[in-house]
Design a protein around this motif. Structure first.
Motif, PDB file in Angstrom:
ATOM      1  N   SER A 158       2.742   0.235  -0.475  1.00 10.49           N
ATOM      2  CA  SER A 158       1.578  -0.650  -0.438  1.00 10.49           C
ATOM      3  C   SER A 158       1.654  -1.747  -1.499  1.00 10.49           C
ATOM      4  CB  SER A 158       0.291   0.160  -0.611  1.00 10.49           C
ATOM      5  OG  SER A 158       0.285   0.842  -1.855  1.00 10.49           O
ATOM      6  N   ASP A 159       2.190  -1.433  -2.683  1.00  5.13           N
ATOM      7  CA  ASP A 159       2.289  -2.438  -3.750  1.00  5.13           C
ATOM      8  C   ASP A 159       3.273  -3.545  -3.384  1.00  5.13           C
ATOM      9  OD1 ASP A 159       0.474  -1.103  -5.421  1.00  5.13           O
ATOM     10  OD2 ASP A 159       2.054   0.176  -6.247  1.00  5.13           O
ATOM     11  N   ILE A 160       4.439  -3.147  -2.885  1.00  7.09           N
ATOM     12  CA  ILE A 160       5.442  -4.132  -2.466  1.00  7.09           C
ATOM     13  C   ILE A 160       4.921  -4.931  -1.275  1.00  7.09           C
ATOM     14  CG2 ILE A 160       7.749  -4.386  -1.447  1.00  7.09           C
ATOM     15  CD1 ILE A 160       8.589  -1.935  -3.156  1.00  7.09           C
ATOM     16  N   ALA A 161       4.261  -4.249  -0.347  1.00  5.74           N
ATOM     17  CA  ALA A 161       3.713  -4.921   0.834  1.00  5.74           C
ATOM     18  C   ALA A 161       2.690  -5.985   0.443  1.00  5.74           C
ATOM     19  CB  ALA A 161       3.077  -3.894   1.773  1.00  5.74           C
ATOM     20  N   THR A 162       1.856  -5.685  -0.548  1.00  7.89           N
ATOM     21  CA  THR A 162       0.847  -6.654  -0.992  1.00  7.89           C
ATOM     22  C   THR A 162       1.509  -7.880  -1.607  1.00  7.89           C
ATOM     23  OG1 THR A 162      -0.786  -4.910  -1.379  1.00  7.89           O
ATOM     24  CG2 THR A 162      -1.163  -7.015  -2.485  1.00  7.89           C
ATOM     25  N   ARG A 194       1.599  -1.008   6.249  1.00  7.64           N
ATOM     26  CA  ARG A 194       2.196  -0.289   5.121  1.00  7.64           C
ATOM     27  C   ARG A 194       1.300  -0.306   3.882  1.00  7.64           C
ATOM     28  NH1 ARG A 194       7.551   0.944   6.090  1.00  7.64           N
ATOM     29  NH2 ARG A 194       8.360   0.026   8.014  1.00  7.64           N
ATOM     30  N   GLY A 195       0.098  -0.846   4.038  1.00  4.62           N
ATOM     31  CA  GLY A 195      -0.880  -0.760   2.952  1.00  4.62           C
ATOM     32  C   GLY A 195      -1.149  -2.033   2.195  1.00  4.62           C
ATOM     33  N   ALA A 196      -0.630  -3.164   2.667  1.00  6.68           N
ATOM     34  CA  ALA A 196      -0.898  -4.433   1.976  1.00  6.68           C
ATOM     35  C   ALA A 196      -2.398  -4.709   1.940  1.00  6.68           C
ATOM     36  CB  ALA A 196      -0.181  -5.584   2.679  1.00  6.68           C
TER      37      ALA A 196
END
Length: 344
Positions: A158-162, A194-196
């Motif tokens: 989620s962190d990378i996706a954001t 993926r959580g972005a």
């Protein structure tokens, strides 16, 4: 998925695997794509157990994206201040030429350590040992997504996706610019899955302070049209910013807001915001956003000593000038490159 990325991904990940300490650097006056793609790569390297350092480059990192994971780990120093012997790999992301790495000195490649050049600008000069340049993509963040996905899709948390979503949103103009494709939307969709934090990030990025609004309104009211309305230009002298105590990143925020609204002018085929960010240091933001007639503004930007970007959105810098002098130069350059527009 890009064929070029499929082809070069194994070689790039092989070099990453061999490296002991990897250097990343945001480009001069970093934008959302620069910060988003570099932070995403750093987070990916961290998850793989690789030692990496991300430096801000010449200019401070954008405060507007301080909500992104590991933002506080961006080290505030320029490329010339970095001891290159401490690294064995430099991954250059969203940087078209050495002049976009630093303007404090003239960089000449090779620099003594292997360089991987990952970029989507059509003005990229392929200065790396490995050059992954895909100018049909709207952002380097979209390229980073595909590169990471090729290694292992599960790396994209989620962190990378954001981070990647923010970069794509920024360079696509909120999914409005030409070059935004079905694949761009598919990438954004997968990142959200993926959580972005998509709408949350956009909400944070589109906030503007009251002082910026005052400069914004004053600047738009002074806009002038030229070439029978085909070119619209406005100017922001440094005094406008100083009157409202607007400094640093807030200067760029205000310019971006003005540039966006100016580019929506229905009659204009070219719009320009000329602003003074330091005494006698001028930045020019160029857009061609008319759906009925498009002109390549990189031709205008690259006519200056420091300039580049994309066909519909480009920029240039002029040293030792005023906004009025810069306006005259821009008008002269537009007339020379696009004589069919007529007289200013």
């Amino acid at each position: 998925m890009s064929d070029k990325i499929k082809q070069l991904a194994p070689q790039i990940w092989s070099e990453i695997q061999k490296a002991n300490h990897i250097l990343l650097c945001c480009h001069v006056r970093p934008d959302l794509d620069s910060v988003g793609s570099n932070l995403a790569m750093k987070l990916t390297l961290d998850s793989l157990g690789k030692q990496s350092t991300l430096i801000s480059g010449d200019d401070p990192p954008l405060d507007s994206v301080k909500f992104l994971k590991s933002f506080e780990e961006i080290e505030s120093r320029s490329f010339p201040q970095t001891e290159l012997q401490d690294y064995d790999l430099f991954i250059s992301i969203d940087i078209s030429a050495p002049s976009q790495i630093t303007r404090q000195t003239e960089l000449r490649f090779p620099i003594g350590i292997k360089t991987i050049n990952i970029d989507h600008h059509k003005t990229n000069i392929s200065f790396g040992d490995i050059n992954l340049v895909e100018n049909k993509m709207i952002s380097s963040s979209e390229m980073a997504y595909q590169l990471i996905y090729q290694n292992n899709p599960e790396l994209i948390n989620s962190d990378i996706a954001t981070c990647l979503f923010v970069g794509i949103w920024g360079d696509s103009g909120g999914f409005k610019f030409e070059g935004t494709t079905s694949e761009t939307f598919a990438t954004a969709s997968d990142l959200v899955k993926r959580g972005a934090e998509s709408w949350q990030s956009v909400s944070k990025l589109t906030q503007i302070g009251f002082k910026n609004i005052l400069v914004f309104g004053k600047t738009l009211s002074l806009a002038q049209n030229y070439f029978n309305g085909g070119v619209v230009i406005t100017k922001i002298p440094l005094s406008y910013f100083l009157e409202q105590d607007i400094t640093g990143e807030k200067v760029s925020d205000t310019k971006n807001t003005v540039a966006f609204f100016l580019s929506q002018c229905t009659e204009a085929v070219i719009t320009a915001v000329i602003y003074e960010y330091e005494p006698r240091r001028i930045n020019i933001s160029l857009r061609s956003n008319n759906p009925n007639k498009f002109l390549d503004v990189t031709k205008i930007a690259t006519a200056f000593a420091v300039g580049g970007g994309h066909a519909r959105a480009a920029g240039a810098k002029i040293e030792n000038s005023t906004v009025d002098e810069a306006e005259k130069e821009i008008l002269k350059t537009i007339q020379k490159i696009y004589p069919d527009l007529g007289q200013p």
